[in-house]
Design a protein around this motif. Structure first.
Motif, PDB file in Angstrom:
ATOM      1  N   ARG A 121       1.532  -5.611  -7.628  1.00 59.07           N
ATOM      2  CA  ARG A 121       2.149  -6.266  -6.498  1.00 59.07           C
ATOM      3  C   ARG A 121       0.785  -7.538  -6.909  1.00 59.07           C
ATOM      4  N   VAL A 122      -0.333  -7.543  -6.670  1.00 59.24           N
ATOM      5  CA  VAL A 122      -0.555  -8.671  -6.283  1.00 59.24           C
ATOM      6  C   VAL A 122       0.016  -9.895  -7.175  1.00 59.24           C
ATOM      7  N   LEU A 123       0.033  -9.455  -8.388  1.00 55.64           N
ATOM      8  CA  LEU A 123       0.450 -10.641  -9.440  1.00 55.64           C
ATOM      9  C   LEU A 123       1.967 -12.069  -9.198  1.00 55.64           C
ATOM     10  N   VAL A 124       1.975 -13.316  -8.920  1.00 59.47           N
ATOM     11  CA  VAL A 124       3.032 -13.441  -8.871  1.00 59.47           C
ATOM     12  C   VAL A 124       4.424 -13.196  -9.478  1.00 59.47           C
ATOM     13  N   PRO A 125       5.061 -13.566  -9.858  1.00 58.28           N
ATOM     14  CA  PRO A 125       5.730 -13.765 -11.037  1.00 58.28           C
ATOM     15  C   PRO A 125       5.550 -14.240 -12.122  1.00 58.28           C
ATOM     16  N   GLU A 126       5.848 -14.361 -13.072  1.00 57.82           N
ATOM     17  CA  GLU A 126       5.510 -14.903 -14.357  1.00 57.82           C
ATOM     18  C   GLU A 126       3.554 -14.543 -14.277  1.00 57.82           C
ATOM     19  N   GLY A 127       2.561 -13.653 -13.651  1.00 58.45           N
ATOM     20  CA  GLY A 127       1.858 -14.028 -13.492  1.00 58.45           C
ATOM     21  C   GLY A 127       1.044 -13.301 -14.882  1.00 58.45           C
ATOM     22  N   THR A 128      -0.627 -12.757 -14.929  1.00 52.29           N
ATOM     23  CA  THR A 128      -0.701 -12.962 -16.401  1.00 52.29           C
ATOM     24  C   THR A 128      -2.231 -11.556 -15.869  1.00 52.29           C
ATOM     25  N   LEU A 129      -2.091 -10.399 -16.945  1.00 49.42           N
ATOM     26  CA  LEU A 129      -2.923  -9.359 -16.737  1.00 49.42           C
ATOM     27  C   LEU A 129      -3.331  -9.476 -17.954  1.00 49.42           C
ATOM     28  N   ILE A 130      -4.950  -9.277 -18.178  1.00 51.86           N
ATOM     29  CA  ILE A 130      -5.818  -9.139 -19.144  1.00 51.86           C
ATOM     30  C   ILE A 130      -6.687  -8.520 -18.873  1.00 51.86           C
ATOM     31  N   LEU A 131      -6.631  -7.681 -19.978  1.00 49.76           N
ATOM     32  CA  LEU A 131      -7.849  -5.845 -19.991  1.00 49.76           C
ATOM     33  C   LEU A 131      -8.305  -5.874 -21.102  1.00 49.76           C
ATOM     34  N   THR A 132      -9.290  -5.394 -20.875  1.00 47.58           N
ATOM     35  CA  THR A 132      -9.929  -4.358 -22.054  1.00 47.58           C
ATOM     36  C   THR A 132     -10.431  -2.630 -21.875  1.00 47.58           C
ATOM     37  N   GLY A 133      -9.982  -2.372 -22.817  1.00 50.14           N
ATOM     38  CA  GLY A 133     -10.701  -0.900 -23.266  1.00 50.14           C
ATOM     39  C   GLY A 133     -11.502  -0.547 -24.547  1.00 50.14           C
ATOM     40  N   ILE A 134     -11.744   0.622 -24.889  1.00 56.47           N
ATOM     41  CA  ILE A 134     -12.683   0.904 -25.181  1.00 56.47           C
ATOM     42  C   ILE A 134     -11.621   2.470 -25.851  1.00 56.47           C
ATOM     43  N   THR A 135     -11.698   1.496 -27.573  1.00 55.51           N
ATOM     44  CA  THR A 135     -10.508   2.870 -28.339  1.00 55.51           C
ATOM     45  C   THR A 135     -11.139   4.704 -28.674  1.00 55.51           C
ATOM     46  N   PRO A 136     -10.859   5.366 -27.608  1.00 54.85           N
ATOM     47  CA  PRO A 136     -11.079   6.530 -28.171  1.00 54.85           C
ATOM     48  C   PRO A 136     -11.038   7.680 -30.077  1.00 54.85           C
ATOM     49  N   PHE A 137      -9.977   6.585 -30.778  1.00 57.08           N
ATOM     50  CA  PHE A 137     -10.239   8.177 -32.200  1.00 57.08           C
ATOM     51  C   PHE A 137     -11.122   6.972 -32.485  1.00 57.08           C
ATOM     52  N   SER A 138     -11.922   5.874 -32.310  1.00 58.30           N
ATOM     53  CA  SER A 138     -12.776   4.587 -32.761  1.00 58.30           C
ATOM     54  C   SER A 138     -14.348   5.348 -33.314  1.00 58.30           C
TER      55      SER A 138
END
Length: 255
Positions: free
Chosen positions: A108-125
Motif C-alpha cells: 500500500r505504501v510503495l509507489v508503482p514500480e517501488g522496490t521492496l528488499i527483505l531478508t530472513g532466516i531459512t528454517p531448514f538450514s
C-alpha cells in the motif's frame, strides 16, 4: 498489543557476523534505487540506507531509539498510500505478529514500480535449526521462521514481482569470531550451491500495477495549435504579394 522485543544481533559474535554479511548486500542493492523517500523497518543499530541515493530517509522501529524517525508497528504504517519508493525489511516478518498484514502495508505504501528488499532466516538450514532451538532467546524473540518460497508466494499474490533472489550465510553457525573468520572458503563454495546451504535468504521485489499504459509523445503531430502557427500566415502574405507583382508586370508589358 505490546510491541515485540527486537532481535539485537550485536549480542553475540554470530549475530554480528550475520549483520555484517547482510549489510554489504543491502548497500549494493539500495545504491541502484532512485526516488524521493526510503524507509527502513527494524535493525536500529544498522543503517541499511547509508549508500542509498534517495534524499529523504526514514527509520521506523517498534521502540524509540536515537536513530528512529517514529515508533510504530510494521502491520500499521502511519504513511500515505503510494508515498515511498524503497522499503527495507530486515528480519521483520519473523518478529511481527501478522507478516501478511506487514506485506500488505508495504504494498500500500510503495509507489508503482517501488522496490521492496527483505531478508530472513531459512528454517531448514543450520542457522535456522539453531535459531529454532532457542539460540536467539538471549538476543530477542522470533515469532516464526518462513521459507523463501512461502515469502515469494505471498509477494506474488499481492502483486510484487521478484527481480532478485539469493542466499547468504553459508558458514557454520559457530558463535566464535575466530572460527567464523576462517570459514571464507565455505562462503565462496556456498555461492555455487544455489542457496541450498544458505542460512539467510535475500529477496528484492518490485511493485507492479496492472493496466498501466505509458503515454508516448506523438512526434508527427505538431505541438502548436494551427491558430497559433505563424508560418502559414507568412506564406499566404507572400503569395498575395507575388500575385500583385505578377499583375504589375503584366500591366507594364501591355503598356
Amino acid at each position: 498489543m505490546q510491541p515485540s522485543q527486537p532481535v539485537t544481533f550485536d549480542a553475540t559474535a554470530l549475530g554480528h557476523y550475520i549483520a555484517q554479511c547482510e549489510t554489504k548486500v543491502y548497500e549494493q542493492a539500495v545504491a541502484n534505487v532512485f526516488g524521493f523517500h526510503a524507509l527502513q523497518l527494524g535493525w536500529s543499530g544498522y543503517d541499511l540506507l547509508a549508500q542509498c541515493r534517495i534524499p529523504y530517509k526514514h527509520y521506523l522501529h517498534g521502540q524509540f531509539t536515537k536513530d528512529s524517525s517514529m515508533c510504530c508497528e510494521p502491520e500499521y504504517l502511519p504513511l500515505a498510500e503510494n508515498s515511498v519508493d524503497l522499503i527495507c525489511l530486515p528480519h521483520v516478518l519473523e518478529q511481527c505478529h501478522d507478516p501478511q498484514q506487514t506485506l500488505r502495508e508495504a504494498f500500500r505504501v510503495l509507489v508503482p514500480e517501488g522496490t521492496l528488499i527483505l531478508t530472513g532466516i531459512t528454517p531448514f538450514s543450520c542457522l535456522g535449526l539453531r535459531a529454532r532451538a532457542g539460540w536467539f532467546k538471549q538476543a530477542g524473540a522470533f515469532k516464526r521462521l518462513f521459507t523463501a518460497r512461502r515469502i515469494r508466494d505471498w509477494l506474488n499474490v499481492l502483486g510484487f514481482e521478484i527481480v532478485e533472489s539469493h542466499h547468504l550465510m553459508h558458514a557454520l553457525p559457530i558463535n566464535d569470531q575466530h572460527w567464523l573468520e576462517r570459514q571464507t572458503r565455505l562462503e565462496k563454495w556456498g555461492a555455487c550451491t544455489f542457496g541450498m546451504t544458505g542460512g539467510v535468504y535475500f529477496l528484492v521485489a518490485k511493485k507492479r500495477v496492472l493496466h498501466v499504459r505509458l503515454l508516448k509523445p506523438d512526434w508527427k503531430k505538431s505541438p502548436l495549435n494551427k491558430a497559433l502557427q505563424t508560418q502559414k500566415s507568412r506564406t499566404r502574405i507572400q503569395n498575395k504579394v507575388q500575385k500583385q507583382l505578377k499583375c504589375a508586370d503584366v500591366d507594364t508589358k501591355l503598356d
